[in-house]
Design a protein around this motif. Structure first.
Motif, PDB file in Angstrom:
ATOM      1  N   LYS A 180       0.814  -1.211   0.000  1.00  9.48           N
ATOM      2  CA  LYS A 180       0.000   0.000   0.000  1.00  9.48           C
ATOM      3  C   LYS A 180       0.853   1.269   0.000  1.00  9.48           C
ATOM      4  O   LYS A 180       0.525   2.249  -0.646  1.00  9.48           O
ATOM      5  N   LEU A 181       1.935   1.237   0.783  1.00  6.90           N
ATOM      6  CA  LEU A 181       2.784   2.426   0.908  1.00  6.90           C
ATOM      7  C   LEU A 181       3.951   2.437  -0.084  1.00  6.90           C
ATOM      8  O   LEU A 181       4.756   3.357  -0.072  1.00  6.90           O
ATOM      9  N   ALA A 214       2.409  12.848  -5.761  1.00  3.46           N
ATOM     10  CA  ALA A 214       1.694  11.572  -5.787  1.00  3.46           C
ATOM     11  C   ALA A 214       2.134  10.664  -4.635  1.00  3.46           C
ATOM     12  O   ALA A 214       1.297   9.989  -4.010  1.00  3.46           O
ATOM     13  N   MET A 215       3.427  10.670  -4.319  1.00  4.76           N
ATOM     14  CA  MET A 215       3.934   9.838  -3.217  1.00  4.76           C
ATOM     15  C   MET A 215       3.392  10.344  -1.876  1.00  4.76           C
ATOM     16  O   MET A 215       3.016   9.555  -1.010  1.00  4.76           O
ATOM     17  N   ARG A 265      10.383   4.016  -1.281  1.00  2.00           N
ATOM     18  CA  ARG A 265      10.530   5.098  -0.302  1.00  2.00           C
ATOM     19  C   ARG A 265      11.853   5.061   0.457  1.00  2.00           C
ATOM     20  O   ARG A 265      12.075   5.877   1.332  1.00  2.00           O
ATOM     21  N   LYS A 266      12.723   4.144   0.135  1.00  2.00           N
ATOM     22  CA  LYS A 266      14.014   4.059   0.834  1.00  2.00           C
ATOM     23  C   LYS A 266      14.884   5.258   0.467  1.00  2.00           C
ATOM     24  O   LYS A 266      15.149   5.506  -0.703  1.00  2.00           O
ATOM     25  N   LYS A 267      15.308   5.971   1.494  1.00  2.00           N
ATOM     26  CA  LYS A 267      16.070   7.202   1.262  1.00  2.00           C
ATOM     27  C   LYS A 267      17.504   7.126   1.774  1.00  2.00           C
ATOM     28  O   LYS A 267      18.329   7.942   1.389  1.00  2.00           O
ATOM     29  N   LEU A 268      17.809   6.161   2.636  1.00  2.00           N
ATOM     30  CA  LEU A 268      19.159   6.070   3.190  1.00  2.00           C
ATOM     31  C   LEU A 268      20.233   5.930   2.101  1.00  2.00           C
ATOM     32  O   LEU A 268      21.223   6.665   2.139  1.00  2.00           O
ATOM     33  N   SER A 281       9.146  15.711   5.195  1.00  3.00           N
ATOM     34  CA  SER A 281      10.415  16.380   4.874  1.00  3.00           C
ATOM     35  C   SER A 281      10.774  16.187   3.403  1.00  3.00           C
ATOM     36  O   SER A 281      11.424  17.038   2.808  1.00  3.00           O
ATOM     37  N   THR A 282      10.319  15.097   2.822  1.00  2.00           N
ATOM     38  CA  THR A 282      10.550  14.867   1.390  1.00  2.00           C
ATOM     39  C   THR A 282       9.765  15.870   0.558  1.00  2.00           C
ATOM     40  O   THR A 282      10.256  16.385  -0.438  1.00  2.00           O
TER      41      THR A 282
END
Length: 183
Positions: free
Chosen positions: A65-66, A147-148, A71-74, A113-114
Protein backbone atom coordinates in the motif's frame (compact mmCIF):
# COMPACT_ATOMS: atom_id res chain seq x y z
CA UNK A 1 -10.40 15.32 11.75
CA UNK A 2 -8.13 12.89 9.91
CA UNK A 3 -4.92 11.61 11.50
CA UNK A 4 -2.82 13.56 8.98
CA UNK A 5 -4.60 16.79 10.00
CA UNK A 6 -4.14 15.86 13.67
CA UNK A 7 -0.41 15.29 13.10
CA UNK A 8 0.03 18.54 11.19
CA UNK A 9 -1.69 20.47 13.96
CA UNK A 10 0.14 18.75 16.82
CA UNK A 11 3.65 18.71 15.33
CA UNK A 12 3.72 22.31 14.08
CA UNK A 13 5.97 23.41 16.96
CA UNK A 14 8.45 20.62 16.08
CA UNK A 15 8.33 21.48 12.39
CA UNK A 16 9.03 25.14 13.17
CA UNK A 17 11.92 24.15 15.47
CA UNK A 18 13.44 22.03 12.68
CA UNK A 19 13.15 24.92 10.21
CA UNK A 20 14.86 27.19 12.72
CA UNK A 21 17.62 24.63 13.43
CA UNK A 22 18.38 24.32 9.72
CA UNK A 23 18.18 28.05 8.95
CA UNK A 24 15.45 27.29 6.40
CA UNK A 25 14.54 30.96 6.02
CA UNK A 26 17.93 31.54 4.39
CA UNK A 27 16.99 29.16 1.55
CA UNK A 28 14.45 31.56 0.07
CA UNK A 29 16.45 34.74 0.46
CA UNK A 30 19.42 32.99 -1.20
CA UNK A 31 21.80 33.39 1.77
CA UNK A 32 21.81 29.65 2.51
CA UNK A 33 25.37 28.29 2.27
CA UNK A 34 26.88 24.97 1.34
CA UNK A 35 27.82 24.57 5.04
CA UNK A 36 24.13 25.04 5.96
CA UNK A 37 23.24 22.39 3.39
CA UNK A 38 25.87 20.00 4.75
CA UNK A 39 24.31 20.35 8.21
CA UNK A 40 20.85 19.45 6.87
CA UNK A 41 22.20 16.45 4.96
CA UNK A 42 24.28 15.16 7.85
CA UNK A 43 21.43 15.51 10.37
CA UNK A 44 18.91 13.86 8.03
CA UNK A 45 21.42 11.09 7.35
CA UNK A 46 21.65 10.36 11.09
CA UNK A 47 17.86 10.41 11.36
CA UNK A 48 17.47 7.96 8.47
CA UNK A 49 20.35 5.75 9.65
CA UNK A 50 18.64 5.30 13.02
CA UNK A 51 15.02 5.13 11.85
CA UNK A 52 14.45 3.87 8.31
CA UNK A 53 14.99 0.15 8.90
CA UNK A 54 13.01 0.27 12.15
CA UNK A 55 10.12 2.07 10.47
CA UNK A 56 10.05 -0.22 7.44
CA UNK A 57 10.24 -3.34 9.64
CA UNK A 58 7.25 -2.18 11.72
CA UNK A 59 5.31 -1.21 8.58
CA UNK A 60 5.83 -4.48 6.71
CA UNK A 61 2.04 -5.06 6.70
CA UNK A 62 1.66 -1.88 4.59
CA UNK A 63 4.58 -2.63 2.28
CA UNK A 64 2.48 -2.75 -0.89
CA UNK A 65 0.00 0.00 0.00
CA UNK A 66 2.78 2.43 0.91
CA UNK A 67 5.15 1.29 -1.87
CA UNK A 68 7.87 0.97 0.76
CA UNK A 69 10.47 -0.26 -1.75
CA UNK A 70 10.19 3.10 -3.54
CA UNK A 71 10.53 5.10 -0.30
CA UNK A 72 14.01 4.06 0.83
CA UNK A 73 16.07 7.20 1.26
CA UNK A 74 19.16 6.07 3.19
CA UNK A 75 21.08 4.96 0.05
CA UNK A 76 20.22 8.30 -1.60
CA UNK A 77 21.39 10.45 1.28
CA UNK A 78 24.56 8.34 1.49
CA UNK A 79 25.28 9.43 -2.11
CA UNK A 80 24.82 13.06 -1.00
CA UNK A 81 27.18 12.51 1.95
CA UNK A 82 29.81 11.12 -0.39
CA UNK A 83 29.48 13.93 -2.94
CA UNK A 84 29.74 16.51 -0.12
CA UNK A 85 32.78 14.69 1.33
CA UNK A 86 31.02 14.16 4.66
CA UNK A 87 31.87 11.28 6.99
CA UNK A 88 29.37 8.57 7.86
CA UNK A 89 28.88 8.69 11.62
CA UNK A 90 26.40 7.35 14.14
CA UNK A 91 24.21 9.28 16.53
CA UNK A 92 24.93 9.39 20.23
CA UNK A 93 21.48 8.10 21.12
CA UNK A 94 18.99 5.55 19.82
CA UNK A 95 15.45 5.80 18.56
CA UNK A 96 12.86 3.30 19.71
CA UNK A 97 9.51 2.82 17.99
CA UNK A 98 7.12 0.64 19.97
CA UNK A 99 4.43 -0.13 17.40
CA UNK A 100 3.41 0.17 13.78
CA UNK A 101 1.36 3.23 14.78
CA UNK A 102 4.48 4.97 16.10
CA UNK A 103 6.29 3.93 12.91
CA UNK A 104 3.53 5.57 10.83
CA UNK A 105 4.02 8.78 12.83
CA UNK A 106 7.78 8.67 12.26
CA UNK A 107 7.23 8.05 8.56
CA UNK A 108 4.92 11.08 8.47
CA UNK A 109 7.90 13.22 9.51
CA UNK A 110 10.18 11.71 6.85
CA UNK A 111 7.62 11.88 4.06
CA UNK A 112 6.74 15.45 5.02
CA UNK A 113 10.41 16.38 4.87
CA UNK A 114 10.55 14.87 1.39
CA UNK A 115 7.71 17.13 0.32
CA UNK A 116 9.57 20.15 1.69
CA UNK A 117 12.87 18.82 0.39
CA UNK A 118 11.60 18.93 -3.17
CA UNK A 119 10.94 22.67 -2.77
CA UNK A 120 14.37 23.12 -1.14
CA UNK A 121 16.13 21.30 -3.99
CA UNK A 122 14.41 23.47 -6.62
CA UNK A 123 15.29 26.66 -4.75
CA UNK A 124 18.90 25.72 -4.02
CA UNK A 125 19.51 24.56 -7.59
CA UNK A 126 18.96 28.23 -8.53
CA UNK A 127 21.23 29.51 -5.73
CA UNK A 128 24.85 30.48 -6.26
CA UNK A 129 27.29 27.88 -4.93
CA UNK A 130 25.02 24.88 -5.49
CA UNK A 131 25.84 24.21 -9.16
CA UNK A 132 27.53 20.85 -8.45
CA UNK A 133 25.08 19.58 -5.82
CA UNK A 134 23.10 16.50 -6.86
CA UNK A 135 20.12 16.56 -4.41
CA UNK A 136 19.71 12.76 -4.36
CA UNK A 137 17.85 12.89 -1.03
CA UNK A 138 15.81 16.07 -1.43
CA UNK A 139 14.89 15.31 -5.02
CA UNK A 140 14.26 11.62 -4.44
CA UNK A 141 10.76 11.39 -5.92
CA UNK A 142 11.35 13.89 -8.74
CA UNK A 143 8.04 14.64 -10.48
CA UNK A 144 6.25 12.00 -8.34
CA UNK A 145 6.66 13.90 -5.05
CA UNK A 146 3.01 15.02 -4.88
CA UNK A 147 1.69 11.57 -5.79
CA UNK A 148 3.93 9.84 -3.22
CA UNK A 149 2.80 12.24 -0.47
CA UNK A 150 -0.86 11.78 -1.46
CA UNK A 151 -0.47 7.98 -1.38
CA UNK A 152 1.14 8.11 2.06
CA UNK A 153 -1.44 10.52 3.50
CA UNK A 154 -4.41 8.56 2.10
CA UNK A 155 -3.03 5.28 3.44
CA UNK A 156 -2.31 6.85 6.83
CA UNK A 157 -5.79 8.37 7.06
CA UNK A 158 -7.49 5.14 5.95
CA UNK A 159 -5.54 2.82 8.26
CA UNK A 160 -5.47 4.71 11.57
CA UNK A 161 -8.54 4.73 13.82
CA UNK A 162 -9.14 7.81 15.97
CA UNK A 163 -8.28 5.92 19.16
CA UNK A 164 -4.72 5.45 17.84
CA UNK A 165 -4.05 9.10 16.87
CA UNK A 166 -2.01 9.74 20.04
CA UNK A 167 0.15 6.68 19.37
CA UNK A 168 0.87 7.91 15.82
CA UNK A 169 1.61 11.37 17.22
CA UNK A 170 4.01 9.79 19.72
CA UNK A 171 6.04 8.30 16.84
CA UNK A 172 6.15 11.64 15.03
CA UNK A 173 7.28 13.44 18.21
CA UNK A 174 9.96 10.80 18.85
CA UNK A 175 11.45 11.26 15.39
CA UNK A 176 11.28 15.06 15.52
CA UNK A 177 12.92 15.00 18.97
CA UNK A 178 15.64 12.69 17.65
CA UNK A 179 16.22 14.97 14.65
CA UNK A 180 16.36 18.12 16.77
CA UNK A 181 18.83 16.63 19.25
CA UNK A 182 21.04 14.49 17.03
CA UNK A 183 23.86 16.98 16.43
Amino acid sequence: MTVSEYLKQNTAVYHDAAEKLFNSGKIFNKTFTLEDYKKIIHTNYLMLLHSEDKIFHKLDRYSEKLQLNNRKKLPLIEKDLKSLLLEKTAAGHELELLSHHEALGAMYVIEGSTLGGNVIAKQLSRTEGFDDVTFNFFGCYHENTGAMWKNFKETLDAEVHENKYDEVLSGAKKLYTFLLNVN
